[in-house]
Design an enzyme around this catalytic site. Structure first.
Site, short mmCIF file in Angstrom:
data_model
loop_
_atom_site.label_atom_id
_atom_site.label_comp_id
_atom_site.label_asym_id
_atom_site.label_seq_id
_atom_site.Cartn_x
_atom_site.Cartn_y
_atom_site.Cartn_z
N ASP A 1 43.25 35.10 42.58
CA ASP A 1 42.58 35.46 41.33
C ASP A 1 43.54 35.52 40.14
O ASP A 1 44.76 35.68 40.31
CB ASP A 1 41.95 36.85 41.46
CG ASP A 1 40.70 36.85 42.32
OD1 ASP A 1 40.44 35.83 43.00
OD2 ASP A 1 40.00 37.87 42.35
N HIS B 1 46.37 37.15 44.60
CA HIS B 1 46.45 36.91 43.16
C HIS B 1 47.59 35.94 42.83
O HIS B 1 48.66 35.99 43.45
CB HIS B 1 46.67 38.22 42.39
CG HIS B 1 45.49 39.15 42.49
ND1 HIS B 1 45.25 39.93 43.61
CD2 HIS B 1 44.48 39.40 41.62
CE1 HIS B 1 44.13 40.63 43.41
NE2 HIS B 1 43.66 40.34 42.22
#
Length: 536
Positions: free
Chosen positions: A349, A496
């Site tokens: 992300d 992430h």
């Protein structure tokens, strides 16, 4: 019903068409004004912005010019028709087009195909249909009531017929819808090997049959789609599998006899196996997802519940709430894959950022795909990286425009300011519109899930949180432990590639990859895991 004369296998295996001509889009650009811009100037700019692009007025095909048929409709249509410039269009045929073209435009708009949404993209890609009326001495040998329709290598849709044929809307609706659907799949699935080309044709044909059944319902006029009996079915599927294994093209006679039953069966099993899938939202999925049905029917044995394996933390939404939504919105909101395959989807992300390339280097070294949920505001500076990411087969998806907590917004504001805005940026820069959305912080209201579903989006969360976002604990060892010790079938991880120092995320990947591969797991992107196209 007209007999569709052409050899439709050319639509997905070896395209037949005229020379490629450049499609030039003309834009009217407005200046960006500051707060001092007068109301009158703003009105003028808004008026210009509303007329961004128009369809091409003429096409030149084999030295014949075709002009745009002007159909007066309240909205600009994504499907446009063209008639030879040197002859008048018959009144009866024009009357058919005034009903047919808006109907086709509406059908694809209702299924959220990106090309049909002219309001939400700055670079529309119209579907252009070239109508070719012929005389009785035509080289194709067509007689009254026959249609030859082909998808050209130029991207145009060619329909040839006798000009004297008595047309009705129903005669043209199904073949044109079929051809447009196949043109969308052809953008992403073109096989080079002989056996794969035959199989791709069967898959594309089956998807088209199911799409026609889905969108036309009672109006659909499908051919016989069932095998004569189980013995014939097994014999036919064995031959298809042999063509794949030995890289051999299936014969014309074999396909002519069995293509409808084979294609329909393969896609029927796919739709049974992948919850939330339809022919409309599976148009770009890879052929490999259909190969298992050559050996066995879909087991139709999905998980009864899905849930998050990692526990609660103060900074994040309760996992019980994620699980509640996942089991309430089955097929629209995903925590993990619904089946029992040994698959894992790594997802990242917040990017792109400087760490994205480092992650991609590890993935490329291991030859595995992954999925990336990116913010719209971050896309423009990383265009080369993103183009390569898409080319390498990774899923790219929507993670809002600027990581706003969506629960602070209304349903419409979330769509317009965060989701649609990011989708438009993807479309503008990369000519794709993501179908998957991951809400920042995992927070989204039930009403927002329903709204995104109505816009053709799927909400993607996770079943294992690596905690790499938590700087107080995100050591390499901790990240590895969370992902490895919560192993389960069809896992979706949360990691992430931006939002802080992500070097530990990068460094944890080799051990995670090694562990799962040692356990017989296969790394896939989300499109493959879910059996649903990751793009519109």
């Amino acid at each position: 019903m007209f007999n569709h004369r052409n050899d439709s296998r050319s639509q997905t295996t070896s395209f037949k068409g005229t020379a490629l001509f450049t499609f030039v889009l003309c834009f009217l650009l407005s200046a960006c004004g500051g707060s001092s811009t007068s109301p009158e100037t703003k009105k003028k700019e808004e008026a210009v912005a509303e007329v961004v692009v128009q369809p091409q007025s003429t096409w030149l095909v084999s030295e014949q010019e075709y002009k745009l048929v002007d159909i007066n409709t309240p909205k600009l249509l994504s499907v446009q028709s063209y008639w030879p410039s040197n002859r008048d269009i018959p009144a009866d045929f024009f009357k058919v087009l005034t009903v047919l073209i808006p109907q086709i435009d509406m059908l694809f708009s209702q299924q959220y195909f990106a090309f049909s949404d002219l309001n939400n993209t700055q670079e529309p890609q119209f579907k252009s249909i070239i109508f070719k009326p012929l005389g009785p001495d035509n080289s194709l040998g067509l007689v009254e009531g026959e249609i030859d329709y082909q998808l050209g290598s130029d991207g145009l849709l060619h329909l040839s017929f006798l000009e004297s044929s008595p047309f009705q809307t129903s005669d043209l609706l199904q073949p044109i819808v079929s051809l447009i659907y196949q043109s969308e799949r052809a953008k992403y699935r073109q096989e080079s090997q002989e056996g794969q080309r035959s199989f791709e044709y069967l898959v594309s044909h089956g998807l088209t049959l199911h799409f026609i059944q889905q969108v036309l319902s009672d109006e659909a006029n499908l051919p016989l789609t069932q095998f004569a009996n189980e013995k014939v079915k097994q014999q036919v599927l064995v031959q298809v599998k042999a063509s794949l294994d030995n890289n051999i093209t299936l014969t014309h006679d074999f396909l002519a006899e069995h293509e409808n039953a084979i294609g329909y069966y393969l896609v029927e099993q796919h739709l049974r196996n992948y919850i939330g899938s339809t022919a409309a939202n599976s148009f770009s999925v890879p052929n490999e997802l259909f190969i298992p049905w050559l050996n066995n029917d879909s087991p139709n044995n999905q998980k009864t519940t899905t849930f998050v394996r990692t526990g609660d933390v103060e900074e994040q939404i309760a996992v019980t709430e994620l699980s509640r939504q996942g089991n309430q919105f089955i097929g629209s909101y995903f925590l993990e894959g619904y089946n029992h395959e040994k698959l894992i989807a790594l997802t990242f992300d917040d990017g792109p950022s400087e760490y994205t390339q480092k992650i991609l280097d590890v993935l490329n070294e291991a030859k595995i795909p992954a999925s990336f949920f990116w913010q719209g505001k971050n896309l423009s500076p990383y265009q080369s990286l993103i183009k390569q990411t898409i080319k390498d087969g990774h899923t790219v998806a929507n993670h809002s425009w600027n990581h706003t907590n969506g629960t602070t917004l209304s349903v419409d504001a979330l769509w317009q300011q965060q989701v649609m805005k990011t989708n438009n940026e993807f479309q503008r820069l990369f000519n794709i519109t993501p179908r998957f959305y991951r809400p920042p912080y995992g927070e989204i209201t039930d009403e927002q899930v329903q709204s995104l579903t109505e816009h053709g989006m799927k909400v993607l969360l996770w079943s294992v949180d690596s905690r790499d976002w938590n700087s107080s604990i995100n050591t390499v060892e901790y990240i590895e432990s969370e992902i490895i010790n919560n192993q389960h079938e069809e896992v979706i991880t949360l990691m992430h590639d931006a939002g802080g120092n992500r070097q530990n995320t990068v460094d944890s990947l080799p051990a995670i990859i090694k562990h799962y591969q040692s356990q017989g797991y296969r790394f896939v992107n989300l499109e493959t895991l879910l059996g649903i196209s990751d793009k519109h």
